[in-house]
Design a protein around this motif. Structure first.
Motif, PDB file in Angstrom:
ATOM      1  N   ARG A 175       2.524   1.663  -3.463  1.00 25.48           N
ATOM      2  CA  ARG A 175       1.608   2.251  -4.360  1.00 25.48           C
ATOM      3  C   ARG A 175       1.548   3.736  -4.218  1.00 25.48           C
ATOM      4  O   ARG A 175       1.108   4.327  -5.069  1.00 25.48           O
ATOM      5  CB  ARG A 175       0.208   1.292  -4.361  1.00 25.48           C
ATOM      6  CG  ARG A 175       0.582  -0.061  -4.981  1.00 25.48           C
ATOM      7  CD  ARG A 175      -0.779  -0.865  -4.928  1.00 25.48           C
ATOM      8  NE  ARG A 175      -0.607  -2.159  -5.404  1.00 25.48           N
ATOM      9  CZ  ARG A 175      -0.787  -3.143  -4.506  1.00 25.48           C
ATOM     10  NH1 ARG A 175      -1.160  -2.989  -3.245  1.00 25.48           N
ATOM     11  NH2 ARG A 175      -0.460  -4.519  -4.839  1.00 25.48           N
ATOM     12  N   SER A 176       1.391   4.013  -2.898  1.00 21.12           N
ATOM     13  CA  SER A 176       0.981   5.167  -2.554  1.00 21.12           C
ATOM     14  C   SER A 176       2.139   6.295  -3.122  1.00 21.12           C
ATOM     15  O   SER A 176       2.077   7.267  -3.393  1.00 21.12           O
ATOM     16  CB  SER A 176       0.721   5.547  -1.027  1.00 21.12           C
ATOM     17  OG  SER A 176       0.475   6.921  -0.813  1.00 21.12           O
ATOM     18  N   GLN A 195       4.237   5.762  -5.116  1.00 24.52           N
ATOM     19  CA  GLN A 195       4.459   5.724  -6.940  1.00 24.52           C
ATOM     20  C   GLN A 195       3.533   6.606  -7.271  1.00 24.52           C
ATOM     21  O   GLN A 195       3.607   7.153  -8.458  1.00 24.52           O
ATOM     22  CB  GLN A 195       4.142   4.150  -7.359  1.00 24.52           C
ATOM     23  CG  GLN A 195       5.377   3.038  -7.134  1.00 24.52           C
ATOM     24  CD  GLN A 195       5.107   1.971  -7.644  1.00 24.52           C
ATOM     25  OE1 GLN A 195       3.888   1.549  -7.647  1.00 24.52           O
ATOM     26  NE2 GLN A 195       6.223   1.112  -7.895  1.00 24.52           N
ATOM     27  N   SER A 196       2.311   6.723  -6.813  1.00 21.99           N
ATOM     28  CA  SER A 196       1.168   7.372  -7.359  1.00 21.99           C
ATOM     29  C   SER A 196       1.640   8.925  -7.246  1.00 21.99           C
ATOM     30  O   SER A 196       0.906   9.961  -7.890  1.00 21.99           O
ATOM     31  CB  SER A 196      -0.215   7.181  -6.693  1.00 21.99           C
ATOM     32  OG  SER A 196      -0.265   7.354  -5.176  1.00 21.99           O
ATOM     33  N   GLU A 222       0.988  -1.095  -0.220  1.00 25.28           N
ATOM     34  CA  GLU A 222      -0.121   0.093   0.069  1.00 25.28           C
ATOM     35  C   GLU A 222       0.679   1.333  -0.024  1.00 25.28           C
ATOM     36  O   GLU A 222       0.695   2.386  -0.677  1.00 25.28           O
ATOM     37  CB  GLU A 222      -0.990  -0.067   1.156  1.00 25.28           C
ATOM     38  CG  GLU A 222      -1.628   1.112   1.434  1.00 25.28           C
ATOM     39  CD  GLU A 222      -2.645   1.048   2.548  1.00 25.28           C
ATOM     40  OE1 GLU A 222      -2.579   2.001   3.474  1.00 25.28           O
ATOM     41  OE2 GLU A 222      -3.411  -0.237   2.901  1.00 25.28           O
TER      42      GLU A 222
END
Length: 81
Positions: free
Chosen positions: A75-76, A78-79, A72
């Motif tokens: 992904r956070s 990377q975003s 999580e």
């Protein structure tokens, strides 16, 4: 603990000996030395114990919720980039 008693050679090849990556003749020589030299035998025990602990640690898996948390956060991160 000089060369005359075989300590240098035993210590030089200790890791290969413990992983059975040494020829049988040298293996027998090192085993005989370890049988007769307490200091080298103690060093071999420490090395074997450390190797076993590291091997066990590499086989352990993280708990599922920790894996999910790490993914999580990746992904956070990377975003936002």
């Amino acid at each position: 603990m000089g060369k005359d008693c075989g300590c240098d050679k035993a210590r030089e090849d200790l890791e290969e000996y413990l992983r059975n990556e040494i020829c049988q003749t040298e293996h027998s020589d090192i085993k005989a030395h370890l049988d007769s030299c307490e200091s080298c035998r103690d060093e071999a025990l420490v090395s074997r114990t450390l190797t076993d602990v590291v091997a066990r640690a590499c086989k352990e898996t993280a708990p599922e919720e920790l894996k999910n948390l790490v993914l999580e956060r990746i992904r956070s991160a990377q975003s936002t980039h």
